[in-house]
Write an enzyme that holds these catalytic residues in place. Sequence first.
Site, PDB file in Angstrom:
ATOM      1  CE  LYS A 173      -1.185   2.869   2.943  1.00  0.00           C
ATOM      2  NZ  LYS A 173      -1.095   3.589   2.119  1.00  0.00           N
ATOM      3  CD  GLU A 248      14.022   1.179   8.877  1.00  0.00           C
ATOM      4  OE1 GLU A 248      14.192   0.038   8.728  1.00  0.00           O
ATOM      5  OE2 GLU A 248      14.726   2.254   8.996  1.00  0.00           O
TER       6      GLU A 248
HETATM    7  N1  LIG Z   1      12.638   5.823   9.310  1.00  0.00           N
HETATM    8  C1  LIG Z   1      12.944   5.469   7.844  1.00  0.00           C
HETATM    9  O1  LIG Z   1      13.595   4.949   6.689  1.00  0.00           O
HETATM   10  C2  LIG Z   1      11.525   6.962   7.150  1.00  0.00           C
HETATM   11  C3  LIG Z   1      10.351   7.199   8.222  1.00  0.00           C
HETATM   12  N2  LIG Z   1       9.978   7.715   8.063  1.00  0.00           N
HETATM   13  C4  LIG Z   1       9.139   8.797   8.681  1.00  0.00           C
HETATM   14  O2  LIG Z   1       7.363   8.976   8.174  1.00  0.00           O
HETATM   15  C5  LIG Z   1       6.829  10.464   7.957  1.00  0.00           C
HETATM   16  C6  LIG Z   1       6.582  10.750   7.188  1.00  0.00           C
HETATM   17  O3  LIG Z   1       6.220  10.052   5.966  1.00  0.00           O
HETATM   18  P1  LIG Z   1       4.084  10.027   6.360  1.00  0.00           P
HETATM   19  O4  LIG Z   1       4.054   9.257   4.653  1.00  0.00           O
HETATM   20  O5  LIG Z   1       4.216  11.184   6.331  1.00  0.00           O
HETATM   21  O6  LIG Z   1       4.131   9.143   7.192  1.00  0.00           O
HETATM   22  P2  LIG Z   1       2.731   8.296   7.799  1.00  0.00           P
HETATM   23  O7  LIG Z   1       3.591   7.945   8.915  1.00  0.00           O
HETATM   24  O8  LIG Z   1       1.961   9.465   7.822  1.00  0.00           O
HETATM   25  O9  LIG Z   1       2.656   7.253   6.256  1.00  0.00           O
HETATM   26  C7  LIG Z   1       3.135   6.676   5.519  1.00  0.00           C
HETATM   27  C8  LIG Z   1       2.086   5.488   5.177  1.00  0.00           C
HETATM   28  O10 LIG Z   1       1.655   5.114   5.916  1.00  0.00           O
HETATM   29  C9  LIG Z   1      -0.128   4.726   6.037  1.00  0.00           C
HETATM   30  N3  LIG Z   1      -0.556   5.304   7.422  1.00  0.00           N
HETATM   31  C10 LIG Z   1      -0.947   6.819   7.223  1.00  0.00           C
HETATM   32  N4  LIG Z   1      -1.857   6.024   8.764  1.00  0.00           N
HETATM   33  C11 LIG Z   1      -1.800   4.641   9.006  1.00  0.00           C
HETATM   34  C12 LIG Z   1      -2.651   3.548   9.538  1.00  0.00           C
HETATM   35  N5  LIG Z   1      -3.613   4.013  10.589  1.00  0.00           N
HETATM   36  N6  LIG Z   1      -2.572   2.859   9.389  1.00  0.00           N
HETATM   37  C13 LIG Z   1      -1.799   1.875   8.235  1.00  0.00           C
HETATM   38  N7  LIG Z   1      -1.766   3.169   7.077  1.00  0.00           N
HETATM   39  C14 LIG Z   1      -1.163   3.865   7.687  1.00  0.00           C
HETATM   40  C15 LIG Z   1       0.056   6.112   5.090  1.00  0.00           C
HETATM   41  O11 LIG Z   1      -0.825   5.711   4.497  1.00  0.00           O
HETATM   42  P3  LIG Z   1      -1.568   7.753   3.469  1.00  0.00           P
HETATM   43  O12 LIG Z   1      -0.445   8.225   3.318  1.00  0.00           O
HETATM   44  O13 LIG Z   1      -2.669   7.470   3.110  1.00  0.00           O
HETATM   45  O14 LIG Z   1      -1.619   8.105   4.327  1.00  0.00           O
HETATM   46  C16 LIG Z   1       1.279   6.100   4.486  1.00  0.00           C
HETATM   47  O15 LIG Z   1       1.070   4.653   3.455  1.00  0.00           O
HETATM   48  C17 LIG Z   1       8.240  11.437   9.047  1.00  0.00           C
HETATM   49  O16 LIG Z   1       8.086  10.792  10.801  1.00  0.00           O
HETATM   50  C18 LIG Z   1       9.395  10.357   8.843  1.00  0.00           C
HETATM   51  O17 LIG Z   1      10.877  10.981   9.571  1.00  0.00           O
HETATM   52  C19 LIG Z   1       9.632   8.656   6.385  1.00  0.00           C
HETATM   53  C20 LIG Z   1      10.779   7.580   5.684  1.00  0.00           C
HETATM   54  C21 LIG Z   1      11.506   6.611   6.164  1.00  0.00           C
END
Ligand SMILES: NC(=O)C1=CN([C@@H]2O[C@H](COP(=O)(O)OP(=O)(O)OC[C@H]3O[C@@H](n4cnc5c(N)ncnc54)[C@H](OP(=O)(O)O)[C@@H]3O)[C@@H](O)[C@H]2O)C=CC1
Length: 477
Positions: A173, A248
Site C-alpha cells: 500500500k 523504519e
Molecule cells: N525510518 C525511515 O526510513 C523513514 C521514516 N519516515 C517517517 O515518516 C514520517 C513522514 O512520512 P509519512 O508518509 O507522512 O508517514 P505516515 O506514517 O503518515 O504514512 C506512512 C504510510 O502509512 C500510511 N498510514 C497512515 N496512517 C495509517 C494507519 N492508521 N494504518 C495503516 N497505514 C497508515 C500512509 O498512508 P496514507 O498516505 O494514505 O495516509 C502511508 O502510506 C516522518 O516521521 C518520517 O521520519 C519516513 C520515511 C522513512
Amino acid sequence: MKRDALYIDGEWTAADSGKTIDVVNPATGAVIGTVPDAGAAETRKAILSAERAFESYSQTTAADRAAKLHKLHDLILDHQDDLARMLTEEQGKPLTEARAEIGMSAAYVRWFAEEARRVYGEIIPSPWQDRQLHATREPIGVVAAITPWNFPSSMLARKIAPALAAGCTVVAKPASQTPYSGLIWGQLCEAAGFARGVVNVVTGDARTIGAELCSNQAVRKVTFTGSTQVGKILLRQAADTVKKVSMELGGNAPFIVFDDADLDAAVAGAIAAKFRNSGQTCVCTNRVYVQDGIHDAFMARFATAIEALKMGNGLEDDVQAGPLIDENSLAKVEEFVADAQAKGGNITLGGKRLRSRGFFFAPTLIENANDDMRLSREEVFGPLAPVFKFTSEEEVLRRANATEFGLAAYFYTQSLGRAMRVSRALEYGIVGINEGLVTTEVAPFGGFKESGVGREGGPHGIEDYLEIKYVCMGGLG
Ligand SMILES: NC(=O)C1=CN([C@@H]2O[C@H](COP(=O)(O)OP(=O)(O)OC[C@H]3O[C@@H](n4cnc5c(N)ncnc54)[C@H](OP(=O)(O)O)[C@@H]3O)[C@@H](O)[C@H]2O)C=CC1
Ligand SMILES: O=C(O)[C@H](O)CS(=O)(=O)O
C-alpha cells in the site's frame, strides 16, 4: 507509464465503490490524476491472491527468483527517466534526486537478486548417536508493505525486493500522496515474469487497508516505513495475530561539528544531510550542534551555502530544493519557526513560505537554537536548519542522545580518537563520520529506540523475510 488502478491478482481494477483519490503535484497544487479509493474488501482479495500465489512461488528455485529480480532491475533502469519524472510530478523532489532514488530502487533489487542465492541452512552436530539435526531458512509467507510519500519508490524496493528474493508474496500500500510510484511496481514485476498474485498493489483508505493487513491471518509479516506514530498503531494491530514486523520510523538526527572539523567538508555535509528532499527524509539532520571555537566561521559559510540553494519546480533545470509534500507539512514547519522565534531563536535566513502556488518553504537558518524549542525534540521534516552551540564533547553527546529517536547521527572531526569515542557513544543505528550522505543498499539501514525494529538492506535485510526451521531426523541408530 502511469498506472491509475489497483493491481490485484494480475488484473488492473477500480475500487469496488468506484471512488477515487485525487493526486496533487506539490509544486503547482494542481490535480494530476486519480487512483482508486479501495477498502477492506479489495484488500482481502489482494491478500487471498497473494496467499494462493505463495503456494507455488515459495517452491521456486533461488536461481529462478534471482533471474526475475535481475530482469526487474534492468527494467527499472530502462525506464529510469520516465519513472523519475513521474516521481517528481507527484512528490516534488528535484529530477536529479528522483533519478537517484530510482537508481537506488534498482540497486536494492540487484542486491537482493544476489542475496536470493545465499540463503543457506546449517547441519548441526547432534548430541545423539541416532539423530541428525539441521536447520533450514524458509520464506515467511504473505508480506504486507506500507510505504511513505518521501521516497515512494526506494522505500517499496527495500521491501518488495527481499520479500521476492526470499520466496514471499506481497500486498503493498503506497502513500496516497504518491501512489503512481507504487502502482507501477505491478507493471514492472509482471514484465519481469513474476506470476499473478506474487505482487499486489492497493491504494485507498490507509486505516481500513492497514487494519485488514494487520489483522488478516493469511498475512505473516508487516513491513512499514513512515512515522513512529503510525508505526506504533501497526505494531499494536499486528500483535493480535503475532505477525513478524519490520519498522523504519521517525528520526531526530544530530549533526555535530567539532572545533577540529574540516570546515568546508562540514558545511557541504550539513547541506547534503539537511536539505536533501527539502529536509523530508527520516535521516535528515534535525539539530546542528557547533562547538564554540568554530561556530562563527561555520555559520558564515553555512549561511552562504544555504542562500545559494536554488528552490523551484523539480522538473526545472538545476533546482536543488523542491516543495514540501502538502499544506499540512507547510503549516507544521511554520509552527516550528514561530516556536523557535518565541524561545529566543534568530531567523538568519528564510523562515517563510514562498510562491503563491505549490507548497514551498524557504530554506531556513535559525541561530541561537536551544533545547527548549520543539524542533530540538520533534522531527521537523522540512528545510529548517537550527544551529545549537556547545562547549565540550561530553555535553554534546548528552544532548545528542537526549531523544526517544535513534536513527541517524553525523559528526565532523579530524581526530581519530574522537571519531572512535563519539561513534561508540552515539545511540543511533546509522552514524556518518565526516559524511552527510550514507545510505547504500549494501549496508544495514535502521534505528535504535523508537526509530524502528529490524534492518533493511545489507547482509541482514533478507533475514526478516525468512523463518528458521529446526529438523531433528531420528531413528538412525
Ligand atoms: N525510518 C525511515 O526510513 C523513514 C521514516 N519516515 C517517517 O515518516 C514520517 C513522514 O512520512 P509519512 O508518509 O507522512 O508517514 P505516515 O506514517 O503518515 O504514512 C506512512 C504510510 O502509512 C500510511 N498510514 C497512515 N496512517 C495509517 C494507519 N492508521 N494504518 C495503516 N497505514 C497508515 C500512509 O498512508 P496514507 O498516505 O494514505 O495516509 C502511508 O502510506 C516522518 O516521521 C518520517 O521520519 C519516513 C520515511 C522513512
Ligand atoms: O525514507 C527515507 O527518509 C529514507 O530512508 C532516506 S534514504 O534511505 O534515502 O537515506
